[in-house]
Design a protein around this motif. Structure first.
Motif, PDB file in Angstrom:
ATOM      1  N   HIS A  81       0.846  -1.187   0.000  1.00  0.00           N
ATOM      2  CA  HIS A  81       0.000   0.000   0.000  1.00  0.00           C
ATOM      3  C   HIS A  81       0.883   1.238   0.000  1.00  0.00           C
ATOM      4  O   HIS A  81       1.864   1.306   0.742  1.00  0.00           O
ATOM      5  CB  HIS A  81      -0.891  -0.009   1.245  1.00  0.00           C
ATOM      6  N   LEU A  82       0.527   2.215  -0.831  1.00  0.00           N
ATOM      7  CA  LEU A  82       1.290   3.453  -0.938  1.00  0.00           C
ATOM      8  C   LEU A  82       0.331   4.628  -0.850  1.00  0.00           C
ATOM      9  O   LEU A  82      -0.664   4.675  -1.573  1.00  0.00           O
ATOM     10  CB  LEU A  82       2.042   3.486  -2.275  1.00  0.00           C
ATOM     11  N   THR A  83       0.607   5.590   0.033  1.00  0.00           N
ATOM     12  CA  THR A  83      -0.221   6.780   0.191  1.00  0.00           C
ATOM     13  C   THR A  83       0.338   7.934  -0.647  1.00  0.00           C
ATOM     14  O   THR A  83       1.473   7.876  -1.135  1.00  0.00           O
ATOM     15  CB  THR A  83      -0.266   7.232   1.657  1.00  0.00           C
ATOM     16  N   LYS A  84      -0.442   8.995  -0.744  1.00  0.00           N
ATOM     17  CA  LYS A  84       0.020  10.196  -1.450  1.00  0.00           C
ATOM     18  C   LYS A  84       1.301  10.719  -0.798  1.00  0.00           C
ATOM     19  O   LYS A  84       2.264  11.051  -1.499  1.00  0.00           O
ATOM     20  CB  LYS A  84      -1.053  11.280  -1.425  1.00  0.00           C
ATOM     21  N   GLU A  85       1.315  10.794   0.517  1.00  0.00           N
ATOM     22  CA  GLU A  85       2.476  11.339   1.225  1.00  0.00           C
ATOM     23  C   GLU A  85       3.737  10.526   0.951  1.00  0.00           C
ATOM     24  O   GLU A  85       4.817  11.083   0.764  1.00  0.00           O
ATOM     25  CB  GLU A  85       2.197  11.404   2.732  1.00  0.00           C
ATOM     26  N   GLU A  86       3.596   9.206   0.928  1.00  0.00           N
ATOM     27  CA  GLU A  86       4.749   8.341   0.644  1.00  0.00           C
ATOM     28  C   GLU A  86       5.233   8.518  -0.795  1.00  0.00           C
ATOM     29  O   GLU A  86       6.435   8.547  -1.056  1.00  0.00           O
ATOM     30  CB  GLU A  86       4.389   6.880   0.907  1.00  0.00           C
ATOM     31  N   MET A  87       4.301   8.648  -1.715  1.00  0.00           N
ATOM     32  CA  MET A  87       4.658   8.825  -3.125  1.00  0.00           C
ATOM     33  C   MET A  87       5.363  10.167  -3.342  1.00  0.00           C
ATOM     34  O   MET A  87       6.376  10.236  -4.047  1.00  0.00           O
ATOM     35  CB  MET A  87       3.392   8.744  -3.986  1.00  0.00           C
ATOM     36  N   VAL A  88       4.848  11.227  -2.712  1.00  0.00           N
ATOM     37  CA  VAL A  88       5.468  12.550  -2.834  1.00  0.00           C
ATOM     38  C   VAL A  88       6.865  12.536  -2.220  1.00  0.00           C
ATOM     39  O   VAL A  88       7.816  13.054  -2.817  1.00  0.00           O
ATOM     40  CB  VAL A  88       4.572  13.629  -2.191  1.00  0.00           C
ATOM     41  N   ALA A  89       7.015  11.929  -1.043  1.00  0.00           N
ATOM     42  CA  ALA A  89       8.328  11.867  -0.381  1.00  0.00           C
ATOM     43  C   ALA A  89       9.328  11.086  -1.225  1.00  0.00           C
ATOM     44  O   ALA A  89      10.481  11.504  -1.391  1.00  0.00           O
ATOM     45  CB  ALA A  89       8.194  11.246   1.003  1.00  0.00           C
ATOM     46  N   ALA A  90       8.911   9.961  -1.777  1.00  0.00           N
ATOM     47  CA  ALA A  90       9.803   9.151  -2.618  1.00  0.00           C
ATOM     48  C   ALA A  90      10.204   9.916  -3.871  1.00  0.00           C
ATOM     49  O   ALA A  90      11.362   9.864  -4.290  1.00  0.00           O
ATOM     50  CB  ALA A  90       9.127   7.836  -2.988  1.00  0.00           C
ATOM     51  N   THR A  91       9.273  10.652  -4.433  1.00  0.00           N
ATOM     52  CA  THR A  91       9.577  11.451  -5.624  1.00  0.00           C
ATOM     53  C   THR A  91      10.630  12.495  -5.293  1.00  0.00           C
ATOM     54  O   THR A  91      11.591  12.679  -6.050  1.00  0.00           O
ATOM     55  CB  THR A  91       8.300  12.131  -6.154  1.00  0.00           C
ATOM     56  N   GLY A  92      10.474  13.166  -4.161  1.00  0.00           N
ATOM     57  CA  GLY A  92      11.435  14.189  -3.751  1.00  0.00           C
ATOM     58  C   GLY A  92      12.830  13.632  -3.506  1.00  0.00           C
ATOM     59  O   GLY A  92      13.822  14.327  -3.703  1.00  0.00           O
ATOM     60  N   ARG A  93      12.900  12.379  -3.082  1.00  0.00           N
ATOM     61  CA  ARG A  93      14.203  11.727  -2.864  1.00  0.00           C
ATOM     62  C   ARG A  93      14.824  11.263  -4.179  1.00  0.00           C
ATOM     63  O   ARG A  93      15.984  10.862  -4.211  1.00  0.00           O
ATOM     64  CB  ARG A  93      14.058  10.522  -1.933  1.00  0.00           C
ATOM     65  N   GLY A  94      14.022  11.273  -5.233  1.00  0.00           N
ATOM     66  CA  GLY A  94      14.525  10.787  -6.512  1.00  0.00           C
ATOM     67  C   GLY A  94      14.651   9.280  -6.537  1.00  0.00           C
ATOM     68  O   GLY A  94      15.451   8.723  -7.278  1.00  0.00           O
ATOM     69  N   ALA A  95      13.866   8.606  -5.704  1.00  0.00           N
ATOM     70  CA  ALA A  95      13.957   7.154  -5.606  1.00  0.00           C
ATOM     71  C   ALA A  95      12.563   6.555  -5.608  1.00  0.00           C
ATOM     72  O   ALA A  95      11.634   7.162  -5.099  1.00  0.00           O
ATOM     73  CB  ALA A  95      14.664   6.769  -4.313  1.00  0.00           C
ATOM     74  N   PRO A  96      12.430   5.362  -6.164  1.00  0.00           N
ATOM     75  CA  PRO A  96      11.126   4.705  -6.087  1.00  0.00           C
ATOM     76  C   PRO A  96      10.817   4.363  -4.636  1.00  0.00           C
ATOM     77  O   PRO A  96      11.732   4.148  -3.840  1.00  0.00           O
ATOM     78  CB  PRO A  96      11.293   3.447  -6.929  1.00  0.00           C
ATOM     79  N   PRO A  97       9.528   4.323  -4.269  1.00  0.00           N
ATOM     80  CA  PRO A  97       9.177   3.999  -2.890  1.00  0.00           C
ATOM     81  C   PRO A  97       9.552   2.578  -2.503  1.00  0.00           C
ATOM     82  O   PRO A  97       9.638   2.252  -1.352  1.00  0.00           O
ATOM     83  CB  PRO A  97       7.669   4.196  -2.853  1.00  0.00           C
ATOM     84  N   ARG A  98       9.790   1.730  -3.479  1.00  0.00           N
ATOM     85  CA  ARG A  98      10.245   0.355  -3.234  1.00  0.00           C
ATOM     86  C   ARG A  98      10.976  -0.092  -4.490  1.00  0.00           C
ATOM     87  O   ARG A  98      10.835   0.493  -5.551  1.00  0.00           O
ATOM     88  CB  ARG A  98       9.088  -0.570  -2.926  1.00  0.00           C
ATOM     89  N   ALA A  99      11.760  -1.115  -4.376  1.00  0.00           N
ATOM     90  CA  ALA A  99      12.476  -1.635  -5.547  1.00  0.00           C
ATOM     91  C   ALA A  99      11.470  -2.155  -6.566  1.00  0.00           C
ATOM     92  O   ALA A  99      10.492  -2.784  -6.204  1.00  0.00           O
ATOM     93  CB  ALA A  99      13.425  -2.747  -5.122  1.00  0.00           C
ATOM     94  N   ARG A 100      11.729  -1.873  -7.805  1.00  0.00           N
ATOM     95  CA  ARG A 100      10.855  -2.364  -8.859  1.00  0.00           C
ATOM     96  C   ARG A 100      11.350  -3.703  -9.351  1.00  0.00           C
ATOM     97  O   ARG A 100      12.535  -3.892  -9.554  1.00  0.00           O
ATOM     98  CB  ARG A 100      10.839  -1.377 -10.025  1.00  0.00           C
ATOM     99  N   GLY A 101      10.441  -4.604  -9.547  1.00  0.00           N
ATOM    100  CA  GLY A 101      10.788  -5.904 -10.074  1.00  0.00           C
ATOM    101  C   GLY A 101      10.773  -5.877 -11.594  1.00  0.00           C
ATOM    102  O   GLY A 101      10.482  -4.861 -12.201  1.00  0.00           O
ATOM    103  N   PRO A 102      11.101  -6.988 -12.224  1.00  0.00           N
ATOM    104  CA  PRO A 102      11.102  -7.048 -13.680  1.00  0.00           C
ATOM    105  C   PRO A 102       9.748  -6.668 -14.259  1.00  0.00           C
ATOM    106  O   PRO A 102       8.708  -7.137 -13.803  1.00  0.00           O
ATOM    107  CB  PRO A 102      11.410  -8.526 -13.979  1.00  0.00           C
TER     108      PRO A 102
END
Length: 82
Positions: free
Chosen positions: A57-78
């Protein structure tokens, strides 16, 4: 039946989509925040290291924070794009 969308509606939809994708690749948290609904609930079924499925589960706040860090909120799989 819904009335046809107006040109301003279509322009707003287009700009929101451009802000969403553009902000992710440019690490622009403010632009991402403008593109997301306050009640964002992004979910996916994932697997942990032992192969057990769980609901991610990902919230708006988590998505915005991850975007600001320049990193995905979690590792992306294939093949994952979100």
């Amino acid at each position: 039946m819904n009335p046809p969308s107006s040109d301003p509606d279509l322009a707003a939809i287009r700009q929101t989509a451009l802000d969403y994708y553009g902000s992710w690749y440019e690490a622009d948290a403010g632009r991402m925040a403008r593109s997301l609904h306050a009640g964002l609930a992004k979910r996916a079924i994932e697997r942990d290291a032992q192969g057990q499925e769980y609901l991610y589960h990902l919230t708006k706040e988590e998505m915005v924070a991850a975007t600001g860090r320049g990193a995905p909120p979690r590792a992306r799989g294939p093949g994952r794009t979100s």
